[in-house]
Scaffold this motif. Structure first.
Motif, PDB file in Angstrom:
ATOM      1  N   ALA A   1       0.737  -0.996   0.114  1.00 33.98           N
ATOM      2  CA  ALA A   1       0.034  -0.057   0.079  1.00 33.98           C
ATOM      3  C   ALA A   1       0.912   1.165   0.058  1.00 33.98           C
ATOM      4  O   ALA A   1       2.215   1.298   0.380  1.00 33.98           O
ATOM      5  CB  ALA A   1      -0.951   0.020   1.075  1.00 33.98           C
TER       6      ALA A   1
ATOM      7  N   ASN B   1      -0.822   9.618   3.786  1.00 35.55           N
ATOM      8  CA  ASN B   1      -1.738   8.823   4.269  1.00 35.55           C
ATOM      9  C   ASN B   1      -0.954   7.954   5.591  1.00 35.55           C
ATOM     10  O   ASN B   1       0.254   7.998   5.481  1.00 35.55           O
ATOM     11  CB  ASN B   1      -2.278   7.764   3.451  1.00 35.55           C
ATOM     12  CG  ASN B   1      -3.683   7.301   3.655  1.00 35.55           C
ATOM     13  OD1 ASN B   1      -3.945   7.423   4.852  1.00 35.55           O
ATOM     14  ND2 ASN B   1      -4.328   6.760   2.783  1.00 35.55           N
TER      15      ASN B   1
ATOM     16  N   ILE C   1      -1.571   4.758   8.914  1.00 39.58           N
ATOM     17  CA  ILE C   1      -2.435   3.558   9.394  1.00 39.58           C
ATOM     18  C   ILE C   1      -2.637   3.867  10.785  1.00 39.58           C
ATOM     19  O   ILE C   1      -1.586   4.053  11.563  1.00 39.58           O
ATOM     20  CB  ILE C   1      -1.663   2.146   9.011  1.00 39.58           C
ATOM     21  CG1 ILE C   1      -1.469   1.938   7.675  1.00 39.58           C
ATOM     22  CG2 ILE C   1      -2.791   1.129   9.498  1.00 39.58           C
ATOM     23  CD1 ILE C   1      -2.676   2.122   6.643  1.00 39.58           C
TER      24      ILE C   1
ATOM     25  N   GLU D   1      -6.672  -4.019  -2.022  1.00 39.51           N
ATOM     26  CA  GLU D   1      -7.781  -3.188  -2.029  1.00 39.51           C
ATOM     27  C   GLU D   1      -8.219  -2.805  -0.576  1.00 39.51           C
ATOM     28  O   GLU D   1      -7.986  -3.473   0.461  1.00 39.51           O
ATOM     29  CB  GLU D   1      -9.000  -3.709  -2.958  1.00 39.51           C
ATOM     30  CG  GLU D   1      -9.580  -4.965  -2.268  1.00 39.51           C
ATOM     31  CD  GLU D   1     -10.739  -5.479  -3.400  1.00 39.51           C
ATOM     32  OE1 GLU D   1     -10.873  -4.941  -4.549  1.00 39.51           O
ATOM     33  OE2 GLU D   1     -11.239  -6.251  -2.842  1.00 39.51           O
TER      34      GLU D   1
ATOM     35  N   ASN E   1      -9.466  -0.288   2.872  1.00 35.02           N
ATOM     36  CA  ASN E   1      -8.600   0.415   3.678  1.00 35.02           C
ATOM     37  C   ASN E   1      -8.595   0.053   5.220  1.00 35.02           C
ATOM     38  O   ASN E   1      -8.011   0.576   6.230  1.00 35.02           O
ATOM     39  CB  ASN E   1      -9.545   1.890   4.123  1.00 35.02           C
ATOM     40  CG  ASN E   1      -9.749   2.630   2.734  1.00 35.02           C
ATOM     41  OD1 ASN E   1      -8.633   2.951   1.991  1.00 35.02           O
ATOM     42  ND2 ASN E   1     -10.891   3.033   2.297  1.00 35.02           N
TER      43      ASN E   1
ATOM     44  N   VAL F   1      -6.440   0.784  10.193  1.00 35.52           N
ATOM     45  CA  VAL F   1      -7.522   1.356   9.397  1.00 35.52           C
ATOM     46  C   VAL F   1      -6.639   2.596   8.733  1.00 35.52           C
ATOM     47  O   VAL F   1      -6.245   3.482   9.589  1.00 35.52           O
ATOM     48  CB  VAL F   1      -8.404   1.906  10.473  1.00 35.52           C
ATOM     49  CG1 VAL F   1      -9.584   2.411   9.540  1.00 35.52           C
ATOM     50  CG2 VAL F   1      -9.099   0.702  10.864  1.00 35.52           C
ATOM     51  N   ALA F   2      -6.761   2.838   7.728  1.00 36.92           N
ATOM     52  CA  ALA F   2      -5.955   3.944   6.914  1.00 36.92           C
ATOM     53  C   ALA F   2      -6.911   5.259   7.318  1.00 36.92           C
ATOM     54  O   ALA F   2      -8.152   5.365   7.309  1.00 36.92           O
ATOM     55  CB  ALA F   2      -6.178   3.661   5.514  1.00 36.92           C
ATOM     56  N   GLU F   3      -6.158   6.337   7.341  1.00 36.78           N
ATOM     57  CA  GLU F   3      -6.928   7.539   7.516  1.00 36.78           C
ATOM     58  C   GLU F   3      -7.584   8.129   6.471  1.00 36.78           C
ATOM     59  O   GLU F   3      -8.747   8.349   6.557  1.00 36.78           O
ATOM     60  CB  GLU F   3      -5.691   8.686   7.954  1.00 36.78           C
ATOM     61  CG  GLU F   3      -6.149  10.116   8.304  1.00 36.78           C
ATOM     62  CD  GLU F   3      -6.992  10.152   9.467  1.00 36.78           C
ATOM     63  OE1 GLU F   3      -7.530  11.244   9.806  1.00 36.78           O
ATOM     64  OE2 GLU F   3      -6.873   9.225  10.210  1.00 36.78           O
TER      65      GLU F   3
ATOM     66  N   ASP G   1      -8.410   7.139   2.083  1.00 37.25           N
ATOM     67  CA  ASP G   1      -8.343   6.002   1.075  1.00 37.25           C
ATOM     68  C   ASP G   1      -7.073   5.436   0.478  1.00 37.25           C
ATOM     69  O   ASP G   1      -6.320   6.358   0.082  1.00 37.25           O
ATOM     70  CB  ASP G   1      -9.389   6.267  -0.227  1.00 37.25           C
ATOM     71  CG  ASP G   1     -10.743   6.376   0.074  1.00 37.25           C
ATOM     72  OD1 ASP G   1     -11.325   5.761   1.318  1.00 37.25           O
ATOM     73  OD2 ASP G   1     -11.592   6.915  -0.525  1.00 37.25           O
ATOM     74  N   LEU G   2      -6.718   4.212   0.696  1.00 42.79           N
ATOM     75  CA  LEU G   2      -5.604   3.797   0.349  1.00 42.79           C
ATOM     76  C   LEU G   2      -5.355   3.462  -0.987  1.00 42.79           C
ATOM     77  O   LEU G   2      -6.366   3.199  -1.852  1.00 42.79           O
ATOM     78  CB  LEU G   2      -5.276   2.215   1.217  1.00 42.79           C
ATOM     79  CG  LEU G   2      -4.704   2.477   2.492  1.00 42.79           C
ATOM     80  CD1 LEU G   2      -4.602   0.996   3.034  1.00 42.79           C
ATOM     81  CD2 LEU G   2      -3.592   3.050   2.742  1.00 42.79           C
ATOM     82  N   GLU G   3      -4.159   3.672  -1.661  1.00 42.30           N
ATOM     83  CA  GLU G   3      -3.828   3.389  -2.989  1.00 42.30           C
ATOM     84  C   GLU G   3      -2.950   2.253  -2.928  1.00 42.30           C
ATOM     85  O   GLU G   3      -1.873   2.122  -2.191  1.00 42.30           O
ATOM     86  CB  GLU G   3      -2.842   4.593  -3.487  1.00 42.30           C
ATOM     87  CG  GLU G   3      -3.713   5.862  -3.890  1.00 42.30           C
ATOM     88  CD  GLU G   3      -2.801   6.913  -4.606  1.00 42.30           C
ATOM     89  OE1 GLU G   3      -1.718   6.572  -4.901  1.00 42.30           O
ATOM     90  OE2 GLU G   3      -3.282   8.057  -4.526  1.00 42.30           O
ATOM     91  N   TRP G   4      -3.372   1.274  -3.789  1.00 40.52           N
ATOM     92  CA  TRP G   4      -2.665  -0.092  -4.098  1.00 40.52           C
ATOM     93  C   TRP G   4      -1.909   0.016  -5.348  1.00 40.52           C
ATOM     94  O   TRP G   4      -2.423  -0.425  -6.521  1.00 40.52           O
ATOM     95  CB  TRP G   4      -3.475  -1.337  -3.683  1.00 40.52           C
ATOM     96  CG  TRP G   4      -4.299  -1.182  -2.417  1.00 40.52           C
ATOM     97  CD1 TRP G   4      -5.256  -0.637  -2.134  1.00 40.52           C
ATOM     98  CD2 TRP G   4      -3.778  -1.946  -1.512  1.00 40.52           C
ATOM     99  NE1 TRP G   4      -5.464  -0.788  -0.897  1.00 40.52           N
ATOM    100  CE2 TRP G   4      -4.728  -1.641  -0.186  1.00 40.52           C
ATOM    101  CE3 TRP G   4      -2.677  -2.654  -1.167  1.00 40.52           C
ATOM    102  CZ2 TRP G   4      -4.711  -2.208   0.882  1.00 40.52           C
ATOM    103  CZ3 TRP G   4      -2.622  -3.419  -0.103  1.00 40.52           C
ATOM    104  CH2 TRP G   4      -3.560  -2.943   1.145  1.00 40.52           C
TER     105      TRP G   4
END
Length: 436
Positions: A180, A185, A187, A402, A404, A417-419, A421-424
């Motif tokens: 990720a 961003n 976590i 995929e 968060n 939990v990502a702050e 939306d995560l990019e993968w």
């Protein structure tokens, strides 16, 4: 007044005509000026499709795009063309073979771009039977194949040659294929802020090991510090600091109270220990009260060691200090000693002091241990480890690809939990140095 009235009518008529021309502008263009192309190929004609060996199926979507709308529907034919493999290999000095048709399926061979639109509905290229779950044998591991997807023809439009074909480079890999991005961003771990068995695992420690696999894109972005993991001003693994090289690892055990590691910032600056942007690294840092030794490892090899560091082992240290404040909130009288613990900094991945010290890159295979792992143990298990190994209290593989939420593989329930939306990123393949 009559002349003025006529003038206004002429102006209005001209404006209406101009607006009409603008709205139907595509009607007056030659169809040979219009072209179609694949949206994914416009970004990059080579589509890296690397996936973990346990995956049975994988989907990739794309659409056909026109340079401007047409007054009529445009039918476009899309196909997999094995004849393009030889041309690709010749241009790229490769020798990859065409993927057998048993392992892929293109959902539709013809799509329509409706009149007035510039894009078709999504098409799906499905890679299937990858693990041998179908009627064919499993796709060989670490072998590379090609699937060229191309626009063969379009009614009423030309082809944008450089973007009409996408080459899917397919590899079922034994390596890590998912990570990720923590650019802007970080976590969070909500369960570590609450009193209970989950946060208990991260408190009252006498030894610790942090591990992560990272790739930093750019060390100049944001501040002088790129945070990997830990607790600010307590026990933090990061890259860079004020008056310290931005590309050098630092294990910050700052704090002079009895319940902090207290070994300060380690090691001293050393230009020979810089990390390179764009490279994958396995990073580990250890500390033990028993030995009062701090160690940093890069790619499984000892980089820095410090001895006789830190506070005596009179009081264990805590990575989930907010949980003690939660005890106070539950019973202020009984737990009055924790009244001031509400300001205890939290354990994060990719964040420390403020919102400007994220890791400007990708992260995967993150672990926290309540023991100081040896160099041999770190080397042998850099890329995978049994989640039930004694001493492993947190394990986040980042293999979701995929979403968060990052699963804690230990079974302890401390999911990240990502702050935001995560990019993968796609096409991830981390080299396995201990298997070369």
């Amino acid at each position: 007044m009559r002349k003025l009235h006529k003038y206004v009518l002429v102006v209005l008529a001209t404006a209406v005509a101009a607006a009409s021309c603008k709205n139907d502008e595509y009607d007056n263009r030659s169809p040979f000026d219009n072209v179609v192309y694949l949206d994914v190929a416009e970004a990059d004609a080579i589509q890296l499709t690397t996936f973990k060996k346990t995956l049975p199926t994988l989907e990739r979507t794309f659409s056909v795009v026109m340079s401007y709308p047409s007054a009529e529907d445009v039918r476009v034919r899309v196909e997999v063309d094995p004849s393009l493999v030889a041309d690709y290999n010749a241009r790229n000095a490769t020798s990859w073979t065409m993927l057998d048709g048993a392992y892929y399926e293109l959902a539709a061979g013809e799509v329509t771009i409706p009149a007035g639109r510039t894009s078709s509905d999504l098409l799906t290229l499905t890679f299937k039977n990858l693990d041998g779950s179908g009627d064919v044998s499993e796709l060989p591991i670490d072998a590379t194949y090609l699937v060229p997807v191309t626009i063969s023809s379009a009614d009423g439009a030309g082809l944008l040659a450089g973007s009409a074909t996408a080459y899917y480079v397919v590899k079922r890999s034994s390596a890590i294929t998912s990570a990720a991005s923590l650019r802007d961003n970080w976590i969070n771990f909500p369960t570590l802020d609450k009193a209970g068995p989950q946060s208990d695992l991260f408190n009252n420690l006498t030894a610790v090991t942090y591990e992560a696999i990272i790739r930093v894109d750019d060390f100049s972005k944001h501040s002088e510090i790129s945070t990997i993991m830990g607790v600010e001003n307590y026990l933090l693994l990061r890259i860079g600091d004020a008056s310290f090289p931005r590309q050098q690892l630092q294990f910050d055990g700052t704090g002079d109270s009895a319940n902090t590691p207290g070994f300060g910032k380690f090691p001293k600056k050393d230009e020979s220990k810089l990390l390179n942007a764009g490279e994958w690294y396995h990073i580990a840092a250890t500390y033990s009260y028993a030995t009062r030794e701090v160690c940093i490892y890069v790619n499984g090899k000892l980089q820095s060691r410090g001895t006789d560091l830190g506070n005596p082992a009179s009081t264990p240290f805590n990575l989930a200090g907010r949980a003690f404040y939660d005890l106070y909130l539950q019973d202020p009288v009984k737990n009055e000693q924790y009244k001031g613990w509400g300001t205890f900094r939290q354990f994060f991945l990719g964040k420390s002091y403020d919102d400007t010290r994220q890791l400007n890159g990708d992260i995967t295979e993150v672990r926290v241990w309540n023991v100081a792992r040896s160099e041999q143990e770190i080397w042998e298990n850099m890329y995978d480890v049994d989640p039930q190994t004694p001493g492993l209290i947190g394990y986040w593989k980042f293999d979701e690809g995929e979403g968060n939420v990052i699963r804690d593989w230990t079974g302890n329930g401390n999911d990240g939990v990502a702050e935001f939306d995560l990019e993968w990123p796609s096409g991830i393949e981390v080299p396995q140095l201990n298997k070369e």
